[in-house]
Scaffold this motif. Sequence first.
Motif, PDB file in Angstrom:
ATOM      1  N   UNK A  48      -2.497  22.257  -3.300  1.00 58.81           N
ATOM      2  CA  UNK A  48      -2.081  20.883  -3.015  1.00 58.81           C
ATOM      3  C   UNK A  48      -2.248  20.041  -4.272  1.00 58.81           C
ATOM      4  N   UNK A  49      -1.271  19.187  -4.538  1.00 58.52           N
ATOM      5  CA  UNK A  49      -1.401  18.198  -5.601  1.00 58.52           C
ATOM      6  C   UNK A  49      -0.798  16.886  -5.137  1.00 58.52           C
ATOM      7  N   UNK A  50      -1.163  15.807  -5.828  1.00 61.10           N
ATOM      8  CA  UNK A  50      -0.672  14.472  -5.517  1.00 61.10           C
ATOM      9  C   UNK A  50       0.346  14.039  -6.568  1.00 61.10           C
ATOM     10  N   UNK A  51       1.163  13.031  -6.276  1.00 60.69           N
ATOM     11  CA  UNK A  51       2.151  12.565  -7.259  1.00 60.69           C
ATOM     12  C   UNK A  51       1.477  12.150  -8.568  1.00 60.69           C
ATOM     13  N   UNK A  52       2.094  12.532  -9.695  1.00 58.83           N
ATOM     14  CA  UNK A  52       1.519  12.145 -10.985  1.00 58.83           C
ATOM     15  C   UNK A  52       2.569  11.620 -11.960  1.00 58.83           C
ATOM     16  N   UNK A  53       3.817  11.457 -11.506  1.00 56.46           N
ATOM     17  CA  UNK A  53       4.847  10.837 -12.339  1.00 56.46           C
ATOM     18  C   UNK A  53       5.592   9.803 -11.499  1.00 56.46           C
ATOM     19  N   UNK A  54       6.267   8.848 -12.136  1.00 53.85           N
ATOM     20  CA  UNK A  54       7.044   7.865 -11.372  1.00 53.85           C
ATOM     21  C   UNK A  54       8.097   8.495 -10.465  1.00 53.85           C
ATOM     22  N   UNK A  55       8.747   9.567 -10.928  1.00 55.27           N
ATOM     23  CA  UNK A  55       9.793  10.165 -10.100  1.00 55.27           C
ATOM     24  C   UNK A  55       9.197  10.776  -8.831  1.00 55.27           C
ATOM     25  N   UNK A  56       7.965  11.291  -8.908  1.00 54.69           N
ATOM     26  CA  UNK A  56       7.307  11.789  -7.701  1.00 54.69           C
ATOM     27  C   UNK A  56       7.111  10.653  -6.700  1.00 54.69           C
ATOM     28  N   UNK A  57       6.664   9.508  -7.197  1.00 55.69           N
ATOM     29  CA  UNK A  57       6.440   8.358  -6.323  1.00 55.69           C
ATOM     30  C   UNK A  57       7.740   7.917  -5.662  1.00 55.69           C
ATOM     31  N   UNK A  58       8.834   7.942  -6.426  1.00 59.33           N
ATOM     32  CA  UNK A  58      10.127   7.556  -5.865  1.00 59.33           C
ATOM     33  C   UNK A  58      10.575   8.529  -4.777  1.00 59.33           C
ATOM     34  N   UNK A  59      10.265   9.818  -4.946  1.00 60.82           N
ATOM     35  CA  UNK A  59      10.652  10.799  -3.931  1.00 60.82           C
ATOM     36  C   UNK A  59       9.993  10.499  -2.586  1.00 60.82           C
TER      37      UNK A  59
ATOM     38  N   UNK B  58      11.348   5.196   5.817  1.00 60.41           N
ATOM     39  CA  UNK B  58      10.340   6.265   5.825  1.00 60.41           C
ATOM     40  C   UNK B  58      10.884   7.538   5.178  1.00 60.41           C
ATOM     41  N   UNK B  59      10.102   8.096   4.284  1.00 60.77           N
ATOM     42  CA  UNK B  59      10.496   9.315   3.594  1.00 60.77           C
ATOM     43  C   UNK B  59       9.562  10.454   3.938  1.00 60.77           C
ATOM     44  N   UNK B  60       9.708  11.579   3.268  1.00 57.09           N
ATOM     45  CA  UNK B  60       8.829  12.724   3.541  1.00 57.09           C
ATOM     46  C   UNK B  60       7.403  12.422   3.108  1.00 57.09           C
ATOM     47  N   UNK B  61       6.443  13.067   3.745  1.00 54.19           N
ATOM     48  CA  UNK B  61       5.043  12.906   3.366  1.00 54.19           C
ATOM     49  C   UNK B  61       4.512  14.144   2.652  1.00 54.19           C
ATOM     50  N   UNK B  62       5.218  15.265   2.806  1.00 55.97           N
ATOM     51  CA  UNK B  62       4.826  16.510   2.143  1.00 55.97           C
ATOM     52  C   UNK B  62       6.085  17.170   1.594  1.00 55.97           C
ATOM     53  N   UNK B  63       6.029  17.626   0.351  1.00 57.53           N
ATOM     54  CA  UNK B  63       7.148  18.322  -0.272  1.00 57.53           C
ATOM     55  C   UNK B  63       6.662  19.650  -0.849  1.00 57.53           C
ATOM     56  N   UNK B  64       7.464  20.687  -0.677  1.00 55.71           N
ATOM     57  CA  UNK B  64       7.177  21.963  -1.334  1.00 55.71           C
ATOM     58  C   UNK B  64       7.680  21.854  -2.766  1.00 55.71           C
ATOM     59  N   UNK B  65       6.787  22.062  -3.725  1.00 55.59           N
ATOM     60  CA  UNK B  65       7.124  21.891  -5.138  1.00 55.59           C
ATOM     61  C   UNK B  65       6.976  23.220  -5.870  1.00 55.59           C
ATOM     62  N   UNK B  66       7.848  23.453  -6.817  1.00 55.57           N
ATOM     63  CA  UNK B  66       7.715  24.627  -7.677  1.00 55.57           C
ATOM     64  C   UNK B  66       8.203  24.258  -9.066  1.00 55.57           C
ATOM     65  N   UNK B  67       7.678  24.926 -10.063  1.00 57.36           N
ATOM     66  CA  UNK B  67       8.083  24.625 -11.434  1.00 57.36           C
ATOM     67  C   UNK B  67       9.494  25.143 -11.681  1.00 57.36           C
ATOM     68  N   UNK B  68      10.168  24.541 -12.645  1.00 52.15           N
ATOM     69  CA  UNK B  68      11.551  24.898 -12.948  1.00 52.15           C
ATOM     70  C   UNK B  68      11.632  26.131 -13.827  1.00 52.15           C
ATOM     71  N   UNK B  69      11.418  27.287 -13.237  1.00 53.74           N
ATOM     72  CA  UNK B  69      11.512  28.537 -13.994  1.00 53.74           C
ATOM     73  C   UNK B  69      11.603  29.701 -13.015  1.00 53.74           C
ATOM     74  N   UNK B  70      12.123  30.811 -13.503  1.00 56.51           N
ATOM     75  CA  UNK B  70      12.065  32.046 -12.726  1.00 56.51           C
ATOM     76  C   UNK B  70      10.683  32.661 -12.880  1.00 56.51           C
ATOM     77  N   UNK B  71      10.312  33.506 -11.943  1.00 59.47           N
ATOM     78  CA  UNK B  71       8.968  34.076 -11.921  1.00 59.47           C
ATOM     79  C   UNK B  71       8.634  34.749 -13.249  1.00 59.47           C
TER      80      UNK B  71
END
Length: 438
Positions: A57-68, A76-89
């Motif tokens: 679990x992590x919390x928003x740490x950039x402005x774009x996260x806050x906007x999401x 009302x928007x989502x309260x939980x988002x599945x996040x992954x880094x922009x790369x293949x495994x």
Amino acid sequence: VMCADPATTEQIADLTEAERTALTGPRRPIVLLRRRTRPGGPRIADEVCPGSPHIGVLLPYTPVHTLLFGLPGDPPGPRVLVMTSGNRSGEPIVTDDEDALTRLAGLADAWLAHDRPIASPCDDSLLRVRPDGTEQVLRRSRGHVPRPLRLPVPVRPALAVGGDLKNALCVGDGEHAWFGPHIGDLGDLAGLEAAGRAERHLLRLTGVTPTLVAADRHPGYHSARLARRRADELSLPEPVSVQHHHAHIASAMAEHGLDGARPVIGVAFDGTGYGDDGTVWGGEFLLADYAGHRRFAHLAPAPLPGGDAAVANPCRLALARLWAAGLDWDPRLPSVAACSPEELGVLRRQLERGLACVPTSSMGRLFDAVASLTGVCHRAHYEAQAALELEAAAGEAREADTVAYPFGYTDGPGPLRCDPAPLLRALLADRRRGTPAP
């Protein structure tokens, strides 16, 4: 997953005060938390961290996260988002828009671009909080690098390029060491180019001019070739090759402030590392200081049929362990049932002839074998899946049984061997009695 705030986090995971402090601190890491499974309460989909009692679990740490998640006054928007880094495994993070359209094609349905280039990519840091409230950093990256670490002994100006898997560079000088960001694996050109960029950035930030280059001892690693090339470019002596598990123990010594005046008994358990005898090590007991090491005990080796192909098939590792222990392949065993007759035949001939069966003393591979023998996991679809699911099953049974499976040992010329054959026999006896795996 990324939660909008700590209150949302508490709905899906257990959160201690120390974990809350880590989660909300300025470094904003991913924190491993125990999944909450209250009847009727919010729950994360089973496809998120499947088979694990923990979630990152992590919390928003950039402005774009806050906007999401939405600003005050927004619908009302989502309260939980599945996040992954922009790369293949296993690959480094993609930071260029044009590169993303190619390398991430088929993975994303939409793209968010920006007119500000990313100067230095940095993956999220990952940690867990121990029962005593202290933090154990599992991946040192954003928020932690390139903050220097104080060393207990001074070192000459050096560049360490590490190994091929989960690569991260390090620069040392005097009483300080600076880590670069987590890069990933160096098995392709993208990883090597990312390592080169990270090195240039780290040397520019620190002002260190290396007089020595070090790398993992594995002769076939890309990092070893990179070290030789960099030493040649910098007109330095041949790189220092460091045994993989000695490096693990030396890093633990430095973490705990030991000056190396007295040797330590170091225990290094992992999946793979190139051994001094050319075999795959991973269950090692070393008498070590910073200058060197002596292997005085290790897990008894077993064949690794097919090398990396076996790692993705824990059922094969289980049968190889039984074969090494002189135990029959009972058709009623989950590991045997998971293999086709053709696969069993090929595997048996491979073990009998020693074809592509490098010996391994890896404790990680023993965990994989036990995961299959207990019916927990026979085919791994992501790294360390079998061991993680075995750990989760063991956690569920923590109070059910306090009897430990035994190891034997053989005392002869050379290092002691910790023999898992008694463990395997006891495990098979439990299987015959119908003892379930949670």
